[in-house]
Each structure stands twice: as structure tokens, then as C-alpha cells.
Design a protein around this motif. Structure first.
Motif, short mmCIF file in Angstrom:
data_model
loop_
_atom_site.label_atom_id
_atom_site.label_comp_id
_atom_site.label_asym_id
_atom_site.label_seq_id
_atom_site.Cartn_x
_atom_site.Cartn_y
_atom_site.Cartn_z
N PHE A 177 0.83 -1.21 0.00
CA PHE A 177 0.00 0.00 0.00
C PHE A 177 0.87 1.26 0.00
CE2 PHE A 177 -3.07 2.89 2.37
CZ PHE A 177 -3.83 3.16 1.24
N ASP A 178 1.95 1.22 0.77
CA ASP A 178 2.87 2.36 0.78
C ASP A 178 3.50 2.55 -0.60
OD1 ASP A 178 4.40 4.39 2.35
OD2 ASP A 178 6.09 3.16 1.73
N GLY A 179 3.83 1.42 -1.27
CA GLY A 179 4.37 1.50 -2.62
C GLY A 179 3.36 2.06 -3.62
N LEU A 180 2.09 1.69 -3.44
CA LEU A 180 1.03 2.21 -4.32
C LEU A 180 0.93 3.73 -4.22
CD1 LEU A 180 -1.94 -0.31 -3.87
CD2 LEU A 180 -0.71 0.17 -5.99
N LYS A 181 1.06 4.24 -3.01
CA LYS A 181 0.92 5.68 -2.81
C LYS A 181 2.13 6.44 -3.33
CE LYS A 181 0.03 5.19 1.59
NZ LYS A 181 -0.27 5.53 3.02
N ARG A 182 3.29 5.81 -3.34
CA ARG A 182 4.51 6.49 -3.78
C ARG A 182 4.79 6.31 -5.28
NH1 ARG A 182 7.99 7.66 0.58
NH2 ARG A 182 7.24 6.86 2.59
N PHE A 183 4.06 5.42 -5.91
CA PHE A 183 4.35 5.07 -7.31
C PHE A 183 4.17 6.28 -8.24
CE2 PHE A 183 3.48 3.08 -11.44
CZ PHE A 183 4.52 2.17 -11.51
N ASP A 184 5.09 6.42 -9.21
CA ASP A 184 5.04 7.51 -10.20
C ASP A 184 4.20 7.05 -11.39
OD1 ASP A 184 5.42 9.70 -11.76
OD2 ASP A 184 7.57 9.38 -12.09
N TYR A 185 2.89 7.28 -11.30
CA TYR A 185 1.97 6.75 -12.30
C TYR A 185 2.09 7.45 -13.66
CZ TYR A 185 -0.26 4.28 -8.45
OH TYR A 185 -0.50 3.46 -7.38
N LEU A 186 2.46 8.71 -13.68
CA LEU A 186 2.55 9.45 -14.95
C LEU A 186 3.98 9.67 -15.40
CD1 LEU A 186 -0.22 12.16 -14.30
CD2 LEU A 186 -0.43 9.95 -15.43
N GLY A 187 4.92 9.06 -14.69
CA GLY A 187 6.32 9.24 -15.03
C GLY A 187 6.99 7.93 -15.41
N SER A 188 8.07 7.64 -14.69
CA SER A 188 8.89 6.49 -15.06
C SER A 188 8.63 5.27 -14.18
CB SER A 188 10.38 6.88 -14.96
OG SER A 188 10.67 7.34 -13.64
N GLY A 189 7.46 5.19 -13.59
CA GLY A 189 7.15 4.05 -12.74
C GLY A 189 7.19 2.73 -13.50
N ASN A 190 7.64 1.68 -12.80
CA ASN A 190 7.77 0.35 -13.42
C ASN A 190 6.41 -0.36 -13.33
OD1 ASN A 190 8.38 -2.23 -14.24
ND2 ASN A 190 10.31 -2.35 -13.09
N TYR A 191 5.58 -0.13 -14.34
CA TYR A 191 4.24 -0.69 -14.34
C TYR A 191 4.23 -2.23 -14.34
CZ TYR A 191 1.26 3.43 -14.62
OH TYR A 191 0.57 4.58 -14.33
N PRO A 192 5.03 -2.88 -15.17
CA PRO A 192 5.01 -4.35 -15.14
C PRO A 192 5.30 -4.93 -13.76
CG PRO A 192 6.14 -3.58 -17.09
CD PRO A 192 5.89 -2.36 -16.24
N ALA A 193 6.26 -4.33 -13.04
CA ALA A 193 6.58 -4.82 -11.68
C ALA A 193 5.41 -4.57 -10.73
CB ALA A 193 7.84 -4.13 -11.17
N LEU A 194 4.77 -3.39 -10.85
CA LEU A 194 3.64 -3.07 -9.99
C LEU A 194 2.48 -4.03 -10.23
CD1 LEU A 194 2.11 -1.23 -7.99
CD2 LEU A 194 1.46 0.18 -9.95
N ILE A 195 2.17 -4.27 -11.50
CA ILE A 195 1.05 -5.16 -11.84
C ILE A 195 1.33 -6.58 -11.38
CG2 ILE A 195 -0.16 -6.20 -13.80
CD1 ILE A 195 0.15 -3.44 -15.19
N SER A 196 2.56 -7.02 -11.53
CA SER A 196 2.94 -8.36 -11.06
C SER A 196 2.80 -8.47 -9.55
CB SER A 196 4.39 -8.65 -11.48
OG SER A 196 4.80 -9.90 -10.96
N ALA A 197 3.22 -7.43 -8.83
CA ALA A 197 3.11 -7.44 -7.36
C ALA A 197 1.65 -7.47 -6.92
CB ALA A 197 3.81 -6.20 -6.79
#
Length: 455
Positions: A82-102
């Protein structure tokens, strides 16, 4: 068939629904990210924003159910994600594949009604069946330090009082009238010995007046299953249904596990109470029951969305909640105004309570006094006339010894009497008659020297 299959329990229902919602939102995020990368226009950004916001809200709700089910490794993992979700850079360089996998991996870790094993289900149901977690007297004394009691009498209510020990300790040495309601009959009878007023049955079907209580000591059942209140969790149901009972300015003392301070509970607290504060129980009790205590002053309804969100965020990290030992002395004061409680009735008819009430009442004395009046010998104010004598005789009341200068026994009764009357006829060789029956009152009188029938 297991207990869960028979009854169900709230946290597994919530986890099952939350798991499905989390996977659905992750699917949405997975589908929308490539569109955002390709277009980066306002429409794709708006879609992504809506999904992310829904994902945050769903995950926040899930945390409460996860903590109830397992406050160990699974909950710590959920907090980190949850802390990672709040800190994630959704409109920048966030690693979407890693987030979705998690997110997918975490959703697979969550228990549900179909996949929970028998051992885990039995453990959860055993915790539910325990149900009764009375506040220990040491913590009651610590809670009481925060409160100034006036010299005038106050009314204090515990709507799920157990044996009444917590409320008794809370009101000890104070000018306070204690009121409790208990569902369990055995604990309820014990509470009747410890409290001024204790009633049996469900609080939700009891009769309690509005606005008559200066303080509410509320420690509702936890880990409950759907029952008489359907889909309402007990900590929410008690919090909302006791709202009208506190007078304006009255104090709420609300004890629940930290993981049950969800958005609904926090919103109710923030909307209807002011000067809110929350403290964590000491290590031993907190380790067993995860309890925290809220204090709040009953106020008019007001908008407090940000306050509710702040409280919920704090309760998700219980280590940040101050210990009950640090509560300032005299932080709250109970209202000075005295008020009567005109009625207080449980939902269950209690024979022992009735016995006590009758002993304290003079109603039985009045009843027997009335019976004595009815049985005494009474004489008419004026002599009876003939019609009245007939009514007395017909009713059977004139039936016995008449003690006078000439004593005699008299008995009145009604007999059927037939009367035949000849009817004239036009024919000389034919005669006619009519016969009628009527009631006749007669009196049989036995004197010293003879027997007489009058009538």
C-alpha cells in the motif's frame, strides 16, 4: 459441513470480495497503461487517474480485513504494498510491469471462501466464538484518568456490559448511575449484582430513551458473523445505534481493535463527535486483542471528511498511536446537567428483575388491601325495594343464614313456570288453548319452626 459454511464471517466475505475487486482493478490498470503510453492525452490520463484512485480505496479497505484475518506477515506485506502504491510515479517512469505483477501476486495470497483450508477456517471461527473480550480493570482505570466527573449525578451506559465489571470500575467512587444491557443471560444476571440497572437481551431490541446519558462506555463484540443485524458489523452497528442516546456534550469511550477503524467507523466518529483522540492499549492487551480506545464529545452533525481520512490512516499504523499511559489527566469533562432516565427496558422478560421490582413496590399491598375491601360485609344505605330484592335473589347472593332477631336460612332461585290459557273458537265442538313459559323467582325460607316457599 464446517462452521464457516453454516454461518460465514465478515472478514472472509470482505476478503473474498476484495480479492475479486483487486484483480479486476489490476486488469484495468494493465489494459489502460499501454493506452496512456501511446496517447498521453487528457482522456487516457483521466482513465488512469480514476482506476488508480479506485485501487487505493479498495486496498485501504482490504487492509482492515487482512489485519483481522492475520495481523502478521500478510498484513506487513499489505502495508508495504500500500505504501508502494501511494509512492508510485503513475505518470512518469514508474515500473508498471513490476507493480502489476506485485498486485496479482498479493491478490493470489489473499484467502477467500472457496480456498481457505479447514485449519485456518476453524482457527478463525474459534476466535469468533470467543467473542466476549471484556476490558480489564487496569485499562479502565487508565481510561478514567482522562475524565473529570462532576459532583452532580451522571448516567453512564454500557450497551454490551458483560458482567458489568468494567462499568462498575469506571463509575467507582463517583456520583453515577450505571446502566447496562447484556445478551448473555448468565453474564447479565451477574451484571445485575454489579450495576444499578442491568437488563437482559439484545440492545437493538431494548427500549432506551434518547439523550439521557452523560457517558457511553462502548466495547462492542468483535469478529462477529452475520446474524440478527444482517450485514452490519457489530462495531459499526453499536456505534451508529447508540448515537441518539448520548446527550449533547456527552462523552463516548469507544474500544475496538485498530483494524476495525475502517472508513465507515472513522466517518461516523468524525461526523458526530468533536475533540476526538485515540490511544493504544498496553503491550499485553494489545498483543491479544489489538485494542485502541477513542474519546469523543457528542456534537451536532458536521462535515469532517479529512478528519476521518486522517484517523483511518493513523489506525492502519497502530505503532504510531500513543499509548494509553500518555493520556492527559482530566482531558474530558462530563456534562454537569442532571437528567432522569424515565424508562430502561431489555428485550427479554426477566423473572428475577420482576421479583425485585415487586419487592420494592407497594402494588401487591394495594392489591391485597383492595381484596380485603371487596370481601368485607357491606349493608345497603337504604332498604331494598321489591325489584331489588328480586335481583338479589335471582343472582344467588341471597343464599344463606340471615342473622337477625328471628334467625332463618333463605335461598333464592329461579324456576321455569308454565301457564295454560283457554282460547275461544268459532266451532262448538273444538276448543283451543295457549301455553307460555316464564321465569319465576321463589325464595325458600327455613325458620326455627317451619319451612316456607315464597313466590
Amino acid at each position: 459441513m464446517s462452521d464457516y459454511e453454516n454461518n460465514g464471517c465478515f472478514c472472509l466475505d470482505e476478503l473474498t470480495d476484495g480479492k475479486a475487486s483487486l484483480k479486476r482493478l489490476t486488469d484495468d490498470l494493465k489494459a489502460e497503461y499501454p493506452v496512456f503510453l501511446e496517447k498521453r492525452d487528457s482522456a487516457s490520463i483521466s482513465e488512469l487517474h480514476i482506476t488508480v484512485k479506485a485501487l487505493w480505496n479498495e486496498f485501504s479497505s482490504l487492509l482492515h480485513s487482512v489485519a483481522e484475518y492475520d495481523s502478521g506477515e500478510l498484513y506487513r506485506t499489505a502495508l508495504k504494498l500500500f505504501d508502494g502504491l501511494k509512492r508510485f510515479d503513475y505518470l512518469g517512469s514508474g515500473n508498471y510491469p513490476a507493480l502489476i505483477s506485485a498486485l496479482y501476486s498479493f491478490a493470489d495470497m489473499l484467502p477467500d471462501k472457496a480456498g481457505i483450508d479447514a485449519k485456518a477456517a476453524a482457527h478463525l471461527m474459534n476466535r469468533i466464538k470467543m467473542g466476549y473480550f471484556p476490558t480489564d480493570e487496569e485499562h479502565v482505570r487508565l481510561i478514567k484518568q482522562a475524565i473529570n466527573f462532576p459532583k452532580t449525578q451522571v448516567n453512564i451506559l454500557d450497551p454490551c456490559c458483560g458482567e458489568g465489571l468494567a462499568l462498575k470500575a469506571f463509575a467507582e467512587n463517583e456520583n453515577a448511575a450505571t446502566y447496562g444491557i447484556e445478551l448473555d443471560e448468565s453474564r447479565g444476571h451477574t451484571a445485575q449484582k454489579n450495576l444499578n440497572n442491568a437488563r437482559l437481551g439484545s440492545f437493538f431490541h431494548s427500549s432506551v430513551p434518547f439523550g439521557r446519558f452523560h457517558a457511553l462506555l462502548l466495547n462492542p463484540p468483535y469478529l462477529s458473523c452475520p446474524g440478527e443485524n444482517g450485514g452490519r458489523r457489530m462495531e459499526r452497528a453499536f456505534l451508529s445505534d447508540t448515537l441518539p442516546l448520548l446527550m449533547r456534550g456527552g462523552l463516548l469511550v469507544y474500544i475496538i481493535p485498530y483494524h476495525r477503524a475502517d472508513s465507515s467507523v472513522c466517518r461516523t466518529l468524525a461526523t458526530y463527535y468533536k475533540n476526538l483522540s485515540v490511544f493504544r492499549f498496553r503491550a499485553g492487551e494489545f498483543k491479544k486483542y489489538k485494542q485502541i480506545v477513542f474519546f469523543g464529545i457528542r456534537a451536532e452533525k458536521h462535515a469532517a471528511e479529512r478528519t476521518a481520512e486522517k484517523i483511518e490512516r493513523l489506525c492502519l499504523c497502530p505503532e504510531k498511536i500513543p499509548l494509553i499511559d500518555t493520556v492527559p489527566k482530566g482531558l474530558y469533562s462530563l456534562p454537569v446537567k442532571e437528567t432522569a432516565v424515565p424508562y430502561f427496558k431489555g428485550s427479554v422478560f426477566d423473572v428475577e428483575e420482576l421479583v425485585g421490582q415487586l419487592k420494592a413496590s407497594d402494588s401487591l399491598d394495594l392489591l391485597f388491601e383492595s381484596a380485603d375491601l371487596e370481601s368485607r360485609t357491606r349493608k345497603p344505605l337504604l332498604p331494598l325495594n321489591l325489584s331489588q330484592i328480586g335481583l338479589v335473589g335471582a343472582s344467588g347472593l341471597m343464599n344463606g343464614l340471615v342473622d337477625s332477631d328471628h334467625p332463618h336460612v333463605i335461598k333464592g332461585k329461579i324456576i321455569r313456570e308454565k301457564t295454560r290459557k283457554n282460547m275461544p273458537s268459532d266451532r262448538e265442538d273444538v276448543s283451543g288453548f295457549s301455553e307460555t313459559e316464564s321465569n319465576k323467582i321463589i325464595f325458600n325460607v327455613l325458620t326455627q319452626d317451619r319451612y316456607i316457599t315464597i313466590g
